[in-house]
Write a protein that holds these residues in place. Structure first.
Motif, PDB file in Angstrom:
ATOM      1  N   SER A 343     -55.552 -55.024  -3.240  1.00  0.00           N
ATOM      2  CA  SER A 343     -56.565 -55.687  -4.060  1.00  0.00           C
ATOM      3  C   SER A 343     -56.137 -55.773  -5.519  1.00  0.00           C
ATOM      4  O   SER A 343     -56.304 -56.813  -6.168  1.00  0.00           O
ATOM      5  CB  SER A 343     -57.895 -54.941  -3.950  1.00  0.00           C
ATOM      6  OG  SER A 343     -58.448 -55.060  -2.663  1.00  0.00           O
ATOM      7  N   GLN A 344     -55.584 -54.685  -6.057  1.00  0.00           N
ATOM      8  CA  GLN A 344     -55.189 -54.683  -7.458  1.00  0.00           C
ATOM      9  C   GLN A 344     -53.969 -55.566  -7.705  1.00  0.00           C
ATOM     10  O   GLN A 344     -53.861 -56.199  -8.761  1.00  0.00           O
ATOM     11  CB  GLN A 344     -54.918 -53.249  -7.914  1.00  0.00           C
ATOM     12  CG  GLN A 344     -56.133 -52.335  -7.857  1.00  0.00           C
ATOM     13  CD  GLN A 344     -57.268 -52.795  -8.751  1.00  0.00           C
ATOM     14  OE1 GLN A 344     -57.041 -53.288  -9.858  1.00  0.00           O
ATOM     15  NE2 GLN A 344     -58.498 -52.638  -8.289  1.00  0.00           N
ATOM     16  N   THR A 345     -53.062 -55.640  -6.735  1.00  0.00           N
ATOM     17  CA  THR A 345     -51.945 -56.574  -6.865  1.00  0.00           C
ATOM     18  C   THR A 345     -52.448 -58.012  -6.891  1.00  0.00           C
ATOM     19  O   THR A 345     -51.975 -58.847  -7.684  1.00  0.00           O
ATOM     20  CB  THR A 345     -50.948 -56.383  -5.706  1.00  0.00           C
ATOM     21  OG1 THR A 345     -50.426 -55.056  -5.743  1.00  0.00           O
ATOM     22  CG2 THR A 345     -49.793 -57.376  -5.806  1.00  0.00           C
ATOM     23  N   ALA A 346     -53.436 -58.306  -6.034  1.00  0.00           N
ATOM     24  CA  ALA A 346     -54.021 -59.647  -6.023  1.00  0.00           C
ATOM     25  C   ALA A 346     -54.727 -59.950  -7.339  1.00  0.00           C
ATOM     26  O   ALA A 346     -54.698 -61.090  -7.823  1.00  0.00           O
ATOM     27  CB  ALA A 346     -55.000 -59.774  -4.859  1.00  0.00           C
ATOM     28  N   ILE A 347     -55.362 -58.939  -7.935  1.00  0.00           N
ATOM     29  CA  ILE A 347     -56.006 -59.117  -9.246  1.00  0.00           C
ATOM     30  C   ILE A 347     -54.960 -59.482 -10.298  1.00  0.00           C
ATOM     31  O   ILE A 347     -55.144 -60.422 -11.080  1.00  0.00           O
ATOM     32  CB  ILE A 347     -56.764 -57.830  -9.642  1.00  0.00           C
ATOM     33  CG1 ILE A 347     -58.032 -57.676  -8.798  1.00  0.00           C
ATOM     34  CG2 ILE A 347     -57.113 -57.828 -11.133  1.00  0.00           C
ATOM     35  CD1 ILE A 347     -58.665 -56.308  -8.888  1.00  0.00           C
ATOM     36  N   ALA A 348     -53.854 -58.746 -10.299  1.00  0.00           N
ATOM     37  CA  ALA A 348     -52.796 -59.014 -11.278  1.00  0.00           C
ATOM     38  C   ALA A 348     -52.227 -60.425 -11.108  1.00  0.00           C
ATOM     39  O   ALA A 348     -52.064 -61.172 -12.085  1.00  0.00           O
ATOM     40  CB  ALA A 348     -51.688 -57.974 -11.149  1.00  0.00           C
TER      41      ALA A 348
END
Length: 391
Positions: A343-348
């Motif tokens: 999820s955080q990679t997708a946010i970045a």
């Protein structure tokens, strides 16, 4: 021997209550605080992307530190990081402020959410995930709203310094209360025994429940909810922190009674049907967000905002019930970490691309927000890819 967790629930709510109040005092207002400082949507999108980077880097450290550090040290560190985040605001007119502030925001989000999920997971059994998450969500709503009430008033009437001093005092008290515990607390043995997640395992992760694509999907949605939508509400509140706080509190009070009844019954409802209804309502909530502006009549506007709030919270209840049920039946805590990494990679990546697009097109304000909500409505049906245990 350090005490294990029949005290898990008590420790969880102590940790949750202190941090939720602190979040309400200022981190809740970060997107609109940046907006008030003159940052546009492209810069705020860059801030969100860097927050995702900070989260991933910190999670890599957390996944290794928790093997050796006592739990109360990790919790104490979360308060120290929160105080550091608040202190960085005083550098807002310095070069590199947004970069450092975003990385610190990601680090704080990691230490709060990962520690919170690890503690929350230990309070669950196979029959109560919906009720437990509902209780958790009710507590978060109530305590954050208390913080928002004081934070909004202080930001408008007394300035940021007053918020910082109160938050720092609470943070230091929280830090001391956990760091100076007479008996160190440990995370569950199963969590400590798991080897840290490596890059190969992250890249190869795939299951029969559609977890990987939904984890990618969910990251950007979380920040559309908490940052972009907050800016929309701030504009509706005529860019007043105090009025925004009152609006958020009124919305929370209006839908909370119905939500309280639902969360006590969700574990006994047909889960597949409930999830479908929740995703459909979530899709409608994004369409409604795209129509909201000050030209609507006051009664219609408030009713629409209440419905958006309810649909979003109901979806989060159904989604997280499925998420924690799958964690219980798959790889336990590793499933929680996988969700955060994806999820955080997708946010970045997602908000980084969004920042570039907003900068190149010059889009800003309500129009850009509404286009984001329409895009979210189009993508929401992808949540149907997420399948429950045994289906």
């Amino acid at each position: 021997m350090p005490p294990k967790l029949p005290t898990a629930t008590r420790l969880f709510y102590r940790f949750l209550g202190l941090h939720s109040f602190l979040i309400g005092l200022f981190p809740f207002f970060i997107p609109v605080f940046l907006w008030r400082l003159g940052y546009g949507l492209s810069e705020i999108s860059s801030f969100i992307a860097l927050t995702g980077v900070g989260f991933v880097l910190t999670l890599w450290l957390w996944d290794r530190a928790h093997k050796t550090l006592p739990l109360n040290f990790i919790i104490a560190a979360s308060f120290l990081i929160e105080i550091t985040l608040l202190a960085l605001v005083f550098l807002e007119d310095q070069p590199g402020f947004l970069f450092l502030f975003a990385l610190a925001n990601g680090a704080y989000n990691c230490f709060f959410w990962i520690t919170q999920r690890a503690l929350f997971y230990e309070t669950l059994d196979d029959t109560n995930t919906g009720k437990r998450f509902g209780n958790f969500q009710v507590v978060v709503v109530i305590v954050i709203k208390m913080g928002v009430l004081f934070g909004g008033l202080l930001l408008d009437k007394a300035g940021y310094l007053s918020v910082f001093l109160i938050s720092a005092l609470i943070g230091l008290l929280g830090l001391a209360s956990f760091f100076l515990m007479s008996k160190p607390m440990e995370l569950p043995a199963a969590l400590r025994a798991d080897p840290p997640l490596g890059l190969r395992e992250l890249l190869r992760f795939q299951d029969a429940y559609g977890s990987r694509p939904v984890f990618f999907l969910d990251g950007p949605f979380l920040f559309l909810e908490s940052y972009f939508w907050m800016i929309s509400l701030f504009l509706l509140a005529h860019e007043s922190f105090w009025k925004l706080g009152i609006l958020v509190i009124l919305l929370g009070l209006t839908f909370s009674a119905l939500f309280y009844l639902i969360k006590n019954r969700i574990d006994h409802m047909p889960t597949r049907r409930i999830y479908r209804i929740a995703v459909t309502g979530y899709c409608l909530s994004w369409l409604m967000r795209a129509t909201v502006d000050n030209r609507l009549g006051l009664g219609w506007l408030f009713a629409t905002l209440v419905l958006i709030t309810f649909c979003t919270s109901f979806f989060r209840l159904a989604f997280n019930k499925r998420f924690f049920d799958l964690a219980k039946h798959t790889s336990a805590h590793r499933y929680l970490f996988l969700k955060s990494y994806y999820s955080q990679t997708a946010i970045a990546l997602g908000f980084g691309a969004g920042a570039a697009w907003l900068h190149m097109t010059g889009s800003s304000g309500n129009h850009a927000l509404q286009m984001s909500y329409l895009a979210a409505a189009i993508l929401t049906p992808l949540y149907f890819l997420y399948r429950q245990v045994g289906k």
